[in-house]
Every structure is written in C-alpha cells, then in structure tokens.
Design an enzyme around this catalytic site. Structure first.
Site, PDB file in Angstrom:
ATOM      1  N   TYR A  36      21.650  21.553  36.448  1.00 54.01           N
ATOM      2  CA  TYR A  36      20.737  22.538  35.864  1.00 54.01           C
ATOM      3  C   TYR A  36      20.900  22.638  34.347  1.00 54.01           C
ATOM      4  O   TYR A  36      20.929  23.736  33.791  1.00 54.01           O
ATOM      5  CB  TYR A  36      20.923  23.913  36.514  1.00 54.01           C
ATOM      6  CG  TYR A  36      20.925  23.891  38.022  1.00 54.01           C
ATOM      7  CD1 TYR A  36      20.056  23.069  38.737  1.00 54.01           C
ATOM      8  CD2 TYR A  36      21.798  24.701  38.760  1.00 54.01           C
ATOM      9  CE1 TYR A  36      20.056  23.051  40.123  1.00 54.01           C
ATOM     10  CE2 TYR A  36      21.805  24.685  40.144  1.00 54.01           C
ATOM     11  CZ  TYR A  36      20.934  23.861  40.817  1.00 54.01           C
ATOM     12  OH  TYR A  36      20.939  23.841  42.195  1.00 54.01           O
ATOM     13  N   HIS A  37      20.947  21.470  33.696  1.00 53.85           N
ATOM     14  CA  HIS A  37      21.096  21.431  32.238  1.00 53.85           C
ATOM     15  C   HIS A  37      19.989  20.589  31.588  1.00 53.85           C
ATOM     16  O   HIS A  37      20.272  19.678  30.817  1.00 53.85           O
ATOM     17  CB  HIS A  37      22.463  20.848  31.866  1.00 53.85           C
ATOM     18  CG  HIS A  37      23.617  21.606  32.410  1.00 53.85           C
ATOM     19  ND1 HIS A  37      24.872  21.039  32.588  1.00 53.85           N
ATOM     20  CD2 HIS A  37      23.738  22.899  32.817  1.00 53.85           C
ATOM     21  CE1 HIS A  37      25.698  21.937  33.084  1.00 53.85           C
ATOM     22  NE2 HIS A  37      25.031  23.070  33.236  1.00 53.85           N
TER      23      HIS A  37
END
Length: 549
Positions: free
Chosen positions: A464-465
């Site tokens: 989730y980056h």
C-alpha cells in the site's frame, strides 16, 4: 466560496500544507475533503489498524486490473476516504527513507530535493521521542515514538539478525538506516497520530482555514491558469475559487485522475475519453510504483504471541483497556521491531524491508493457524517494475484504472526468492530456538525456484505504498508533470504535492516522505527561501561493495 489557496485532499501532504500555508495568518486556505470524520476507536486505536482499511466508510476501496504476473489476481489498492486521508487508515509505521533515495531524486531531475535538502524538513516536522540526537526533530507537530516492546519475540528477531551477522541500528531514521532495530510509529498517548491530528486540527482552529466536505470533480482552468475547483456537494455542482493557487494532494491514484479530468495528461488518452486537451503531458498517470510484500509465518512453540488475544472476548478486553485507560495492547500497532537489509554485495543501500509481528495472522485479523506464532512482512523495496493510472471514463465518479504491472522485471523474481531464503536463515538462528515451530507459510515443501515463484504468484500483495504518477523533474523532461517547485508544467497557478510527485519510490513506508513533501512544498508555494541544507553525512556500510552484511 474562495480562498487564496485551495487544497484538494486532507491526507498526509494536504494537511501539512494547510498548516504551513496558513501559519502566518496572511493567507486564507480551503481544504476540500470527501471523506468523513476520523473520530472513533477503529481509527484512533493503534491496534485496530486492520479495521478502517476494510471499511468502505474510510477507504476508497480501489482494485487493480488483473495482474498478469500474479495469476491475474486483482490486488487491493486502499486509499483513505476520511479526514487525514491514508494517514488515518495506515499502519502508522514511520520511515523517512534512505539518503540515497533522495539523492536519486535529484539525479532524476528534482533539483533541490537531495538528502541534504530534505533532512531539515524531516527535522522541522518531527517531535521525536528517543531518536538519535542531532539527527531528529524534537519540537515539530508530528509525534514519533517506539512501541512498548514488551513481547520477547521482538527481541528474539533483533538478536537473530545479530547472530546472522547483520548490522544493528539504534535509530533507522537517524544516521544509520541499515540493520535490525526497533520500529517507530506515529502514535502519541495511546492514539494514532495522523496528519489530521498533527496538522489539520491545529490549522482548523485558525480563522483563515476552512474544511469543505465535498467531491472534487475537476480543476477549473481559464486561459492557461487554474482558477478554482469544480465540486459537488448536496447534489449541487459549485466552484471553489482559488485567488492564488490550487494544490492537488489527492493521492497517487486520484491526483493524476483529477489532472486528466481537467484536460491535463496524455493527449491521445484524453481524446479517447472525450475530454478537451488543455495541456498535453504524457507523464500524467505513468511511472506508477509500489512496494510488494508477503507474509512469512512460523508456529511458536511457546505461548508468548498475541494469539491468546484473538478471540472476540479478549479483543473486547483489550479495547476496553484502551478506551478507558489508554493502556494495554491497544496502544501499539504491534509492529515494534524491524530490519532494513541489503540483498547482495554491491548493493549500496538497503533494499529489503522487514516488519516483525508477534502473531501469525492475516491482515483481516484471522489467525493463520490454530496456534501461537509469529511472522514478518517482507519485501524487496526497489523494484524496477512500473505501472500506470488512467481514466475509466470522463465520469468523475468512475474509479481510475490501476495497472501496477507487478513483477514485470526479471530482477524482482530473483530478489523475492532471496527474501524467502534469507528469512529462513534469520528464523533459523539460535535466538529463535526457544520459539521456532513448523513453518506455516510458505511451507517447508516450498524450496526450488519454481516452487517459490508459484508461492509468490499467489501470495504477494501490495504494501500500500503507491507513488510516482505525477513525476517531479526538470521542465525539459517530457515525462515530468511537475517541476522541482511542484508547479504543474504548462499551467499557471496549479501544483501537485503528495506521493504522486516522487520520481522514484523511497525505501520504506511512504507516510513520512509524503508529509515531508507537504512541508517542503509549502515553502516553495509561499516563495520562501528553503531551509538551509544539512551538512550531516549518513552512515553507509563500508563493506557494501563486498558483503551483504
């Protein structure tokens, strides 16, 4: 409705911008945010971090297109739909990034964003509790601290790293990132300390800052200048006027989406969507990067993990302890030890990241086995794979099309295989002899390259980056979207300031560099002299050319 500055998005960068742009009282600021309140235990209790990400109330809930190298799975791509943006639903892990990351930014055309330039902004934003003296900020708005570190498994992980011959770091956000150490989190007094807590709430106490709950449809551009934002609220379409500038801080998915809906992007794609082309910028939506990870899980032979707390009754007890006393398991995200390692000799900076967790569990909170256990989230963080974000239609409410193209570079497979084997080496050290039971995942039968690749295709997930989709670079770079002062190239009065402008992904979690981007961008927007460059030299492993440890 009008203000000097209109900021789209109240996330990590947007909140920092609202705070800094309004600081001297001379400028009026409007922050546009679609999401609702961040008040409540699901967000504010650190140990409840899995809940808000699984709730449509707080998460845009995006999915990637089928990923061809991952068995055509659609990968979850959460982004915060709440006050504070993704800083209100993330894992609260605080990692600045490595010095080489920002030096690479400058090499890629982001002049003035080298490590020496950004370090003063990290210090300005931090209120570090226990960080390395001289390298950390101590009076900024963002509280950063370590967890309680009461579980013996955290210490076993660090000791195992030492036994395997790796470095130990006392503060990976200080002079030395490489090695095993204690992880930092953005929490304070038992609560999540998001960008909303650190920046937005203090800013909203000022008379010159206003928050408007609405849906941003597009940027209004007149005669080559951004003059406002078209919004929808209560079923009505209105325009919020920007007297000076519009700043887009809407995430690496929604920032390029908004630019394209406004006629800024690849001309052929905009024409295909029936959108009038205002500025042909082929780089809008390109250069999408992300970190991937998998869970390596092991049974614990001793009843010391958090497994005993997984039944609903004991979760309720932990919740009550947090709610009434701000103590117990609820005050930490439980990621309290970690490692930043180099994958091979000749690799100058760490490129493999470990988050250690004293329980074997899936992200939704379900136990991986009916027993005590422990796990690491491990991933190769400097992938060369690149994806893109595009429009599904000209409808502002249509989700963007997200193609990560994960594992499309051959080196990714080599590095992730190494992650599996390296983790077995670490968990095989003497420090884990007291706790080590059978391997749950990948499983002891997964040994060959082919078997490991099969496991990875089915189990790799996003960390989730996402970043990079409105790349910062030199004005003569045809793929750059913003210049080094975060101005959108080809449009006056318009900037982008969030993780989408990263030319290259940083090593580690992205919340810290996103906030730093908001901090530094504010000085550019206000025309201030940037903070004085640092002359501090970070530690680089002297053996990097000949050893991986």
């Amino acid at each position: 409705m009008q203000a000097d500055f209109v900021i789209i998005g109240s996330g990590s960068a947007g909140s920092a911008l609202a705070y800094r742009l309004s600081e001297d009282g001379r400028n009026s600021v409007i922050v546009l945010e679609f999401g609702g309140s961040d008040v409540g235990p699901f967000i504010q209790m650190p140990a409840a971090l899995a809940w808000p990400m699984s709730m449509n109330r707080y998460n845009w809930g995006y999915l990637s297109e089928p990923e061809p190298n991952l068995n055509n799975r659609r990968i979850t791509a959460p982004r915060g739909k709440v006050i504070g943006g993704s800083s209100s639903i993330n894992g609260m892990v605080y990692v600045r990034g490595h010095s080489e990351d920002f030096n690479r930014w400058e090499e890629l055309g982001a002049q003035g964003w080298a490590y020496a330039d950004v370090l003063p902004y990290y210090k300005r934003m931090e209120h570090s509790h226990g960080g390395e003296e001289g390298w950390r900020g101590t009076d900024g708005p963002l509280h950063v601290q370590r967890g309680p570190v009461k579980n013996p498994l955290f210490h076993a992980f660090i000791e195992a790293g030492k036994e395997a011959g790796f470095e130990v770091t006392e503060d990976y956000n200080g002079s030395k990132q490489e090695g095993f150490g204690l992880m930092e989190q953005t929490t304070w007094r038992g609560r999540r300390w998001s960008a909303a807590s650190a920046y937005l709430r203090p800013a909203l106490k000022r008379p010159n800052v206003e928050l408007i709950r609405c849906f941003a449809r597009k940027i209004v551009i007149e005669n080559g200048r951004a003059t406002g934002v078209e919004i929808e609220r209560g079923g009505r379409i209105e325009v919020v006027k920007a007297n000076r500038e519009v700043i887009v801080s809407a995430s690496s998915f929604n920032s390029p989406k908004l630019l394209m809906l406004s006629g800024i992007g690849p001309a052929a794609h905009l024409k295909e969507m029936g959108i009038d082309v205002k500025v042909d910028r082929p780089g809008v939506g390109q250069n999408l990067q992300d970190h991937m990870e998998f869970y390596f899980q092991q049974v614990s032979t001793k009843p010391v993990s958090l497994y005993s707390w997984l039944p609903w009754f004991w979760q309720g007890v932990a919740g009550a302890q947090w709610l009434f006393f701000k103590r117990g398991l609820g005050i930490s995200n439980q990621f309290e030890s970690c490692a930043f390692l180099r994958s091979a000799p000749g690799v100058k900076q760490p490129d493999i990241q470990y988050h250690f967790l004293p329980v074997a569990i899936s992200y939704d909170g379900k136990a991986a086995a009916k027993s005590h256990g422990f796990q690491v989230h491990v991933g190769y963080n400097l992938s060369k794979s690149r994806g893109n974000v595009s429009l599904r239609s000209s409808d502002p409410k249509a989700d963007p099309v997200i193609r990560f193209n994960y594992m499309s570079h051959p080196e990714d497979w080599e590095k992730f295989r190494h992650c599996v084997r390296l983790t077995r080496e670490i968990f095989g050290q003497k420090a884990f002899d007291l706790y080590r039971g059978p391997e749950i995942q990948p499983g002891e039968k997964v040994q060959t390259d082919e078997e490991i690749d099969g496991f990875l295709r089915e189990h790799l997930e996003s960390a989730y980056h996402p970043c990079g989709t409105c790349k910062m670079g030199a004005k003569d770079d045809p793929m750059a979207v913003v210049d080094p002062e975060t101005r959108v190239i080809g449009v006056d009065g318009l900037r982008v300031a969030d993780s989408s402008i990263f030319p290259h992904i940083t090593y580690g979690n992205l919340n810290a560099p996103s906030i730093m981007t908001g901090e530094k961008s504010a000085d550019h927007i206000l025309g201030r002299q940037p903070l004085a460059r640092s002359n501090q030299e970070p530690w680089i492993n002297p053996r990097w050319a000949v050893s991986d440890r």
